[in-house]
Design an enzyme around this catalytic site. Structure first.
Site, PDB file in Angstrom:
ATOM      1  N   CYS A 166       1.517   3.936   9.684  1.00  0.00           N
ATOM      2  CA  CYS A 166       2.674   4.454   8.944  1.00  0.00           C
ATOM      3  C   CYS A 166       2.426   4.580   7.446  1.00  0.00           C
ATOM      4  O   CYS A 166       2.476   5.681   6.896  1.00  0.00           O
ATOM      5  CB  CYS A 166       3.888   3.567   9.208  1.00  0.00           C
ATOM      6  SG  CYS A 166       4.501   3.669  10.897  1.00  0.00           S
ATOM      7  N   PHE A 167       2.185   3.460   6.772  1.00  0.00           N
ATOM      8  CA  PHE A 167       2.061   3.512   5.316  1.00  0.00           C
ATOM      9  C   PHE A 167       0.990   4.510   4.858  1.00  0.00           C
ATOM     10  O   PHE A 167       1.276   5.347   4.000  1.00  0.00           O
ATOM     11  CB  PHE A 167       1.768   2.126   4.756  1.00  0.00           C
ATOM     12  CG  PHE A 167       2.960   1.216   4.657  1.00  0.00           C
ATOM     13  CD1 PHE A 167       4.181   1.570   5.216  1.00  0.00           C
ATOM     14  CD2 PHE A 167       2.878  -0.003   4.008  1.00  0.00           C
ATOM     15  CE1 PHE A 167       5.285   0.737   5.141  1.00  0.00           C
ATOM     16  CE2 PHE A 167       3.971  -0.849   3.916  1.00  0.00           C
ATOM     17  CZ  PHE A 167       5.173  -0.482   4.486  1.00  0.00           C
TER      18      PHE A 167
END
Length: 446
Positions: free
Chosen positions: A285-286
């Site tokens: 995600c990040f």
């Protein structure tokens, strides 16, 4: 409610199992026949706490999987939970999303009842309305708003705690263009919004509820909902990188960053969450979301300098860890144990794991790496066939000239280092360790 989920990856499988747990009838539509067979057999295709039990409980009753898109015709709402991988320039590759929307649109052609299509994948503003919606219209022969509605419902699931994150969220975000779409989502999420899912989750797990006043419902337009997910992850990633920058400064002064940041976290404007400095952030995600937002900003003519710095600080931490080890151990020909391979505890996901960057840096400097992780070894082996893998943390440490902690698995706490050739440890995650039992103990930022 009858729900279909297109995609049975990490998000799709978790959402499907949790919605079945809430009492909805759910069908997963997935092109991978092996994953379909796994779900129908009551077996989880991914490692995630609390997921296997729910799939086992509901498979064959409220949960099933199929490769046939026509199954969506018997449902009221479809969630698109498809991968949006990162292109070489950091932008999103929407090919899988577009293909899924095409298949979904064809399956919905001629459906008599109204149908809501919800994008749950993380996509940049405009994707739902300007990419997904036109494909649905073209393939179904139905205009948006005249039988098919679209909405955006971003996910905020963390690997290792995804089931609990879904059932006990801080917030639920609905991005809609009509009252009907919003009403459908409110009905679908009613057990969560009313706190019933929280009580059921705690009763099933014996856990305590999170310290919060309840789930906030955010109802907004579609583009705002798309951007909320990116803003959320960009803020958290930036916070972690700032914490790591402060940790690096604290170490340069000989101060303990954890004591410093614990005090900073008492300020309610800042909070204590995401205040553990160390090796940095990774996962699916990040990195992808921050890079997509950077690429999207540049496409709009804006230079995201703070986000660039966020990534730069994060990418530097593995090199700093290896440099610290090299201060105490000549790395050329040294046997170095790497403890932890997944990007965080509680998952077997190795995407953008900082541990892999550490391995790359160690091997580039001539070290012989022996690695251990409780669940992620097989996911690493294919890309790193030439390093050695141990069956336990103690096995990895045996005869090692040094060790690094790359993932903070609980089982690494209070390890014995007696079997090491040299008891030198550089810790990137601040595990619970007996420093007096070591010749050298270095924390990355403390």
């Amino acid at each position: 409610m009858h729900v279909s989920i297109v995609g049975s990856g990490y998000v799709g499988t978790t959402v499907a199992a949790c919605l079945a747990d809430l009492g909805h009838d759910v069908v997963n539509v997935e092109i991978d026949a092996d994953i379909v067979a796994s779900i129908n057999a009551g077996e989880a295709p991914i490692h995630e706490s609390g997921l296997a039990e729910r799939i086992a409980d509901h498979a064959g009753t409220r949960l099933r999987a199929t490769t046939d898109y026509d199954a969506v015709r018997e449902t009221d709402v479809t969630f698109l939970c498809l991968p949006t991988p990162q292109s070489d320039d950091g932008s999103l590759d929407l090919a899988i999303m577009e293909a899924g929307a095409e298949s979904l649109g064809r399956a919905l052609a001629g459906k008599d009842d109204d149908h809501l299509v919800v994008v749950k994948s993380t996509v940049l503003p405009g994707t739902t309305e300007d990419v997904v919606a036109p494909i649905l219209e073209a393939e179904s022969g139905t205009s948006i708003g005249e039988g098919i509605e679209v909405a955006m419902n971003p996910e905020f699931l963390r690997m290792g705690t995804a089931v609990r994150d879904f059932l006990e969220p801080d917030k639920v975000v609905f991005g809609t263009a009509s009252d009907g779409a919003a009403a459908t989502l409110r009905e679908l999420y009613a057990p969560i919004l009313e706190g019933e899912a929280l009580r059921a989750s705690n009763n099933a797990s014996g856990g305590e509820p999170r310290a919060r006043d309840g789930t906030d419902l955010v109802e907004t337009d579609i583009r705002e909902a798309e951007l909320i997910k990116y803003a959320n992850n960009a803020f958290l990633a930036s916070k972690v990188s700032l914490v790591n920058e402060l940790g690096n400064v604290a170490k340069a002064y000989g101060a303990d960053a954890y004591e410093v940041l614990e005090a900073v976290g008492l300020d309610d404007r800042i909070s204590e969450q995401f205040m553990r400095s160390g090796l940095g952030w990774g996962g699916s995600c990040f990195p992808k979301d921050v890079n997509a937002l950077r690429a999207g900003a540049r496409q709009q003519g804006y230079e995201p300098e703070l986000l660039d710095a966020t990534v730069a600080v994060n990418d530097e931490q593995p090199r700093r860890l290896v440099d610290l080890l090299a201060d105490h151990v000549p790395l050329e020909g040294a046997r170095i144990a790497v403890l932890g391979l997944s990007f965080k505890p509680g998952t077997d996901d190795i995407r953008k794991s900082r541990a892999l960057d550490v391995i790359d840096a160690l091997t580039a400097r001539g070290a012989d790496v022996v690695a251990y992780d409780p669940v992620a070894i097989e996911n690493v082996r294919a890309d790193y066939p030439d390093i050695e893998y141990a069956d336990s943390a103690e096995g990895a440490l045996a005869d090692a000239d040094g060790a690094v902690v790359a993932t903070g698995w609980p089982e690494f706490d209070r390890l014995s280092f007696d079997g090491m050739a040299r008891r030198v440890v550089v810790d990137g995650r601040r595990i619970d360790i007996d420093e007096d039992a070591l010749e050298v103990y270095e924390g990355l930022t403390w």
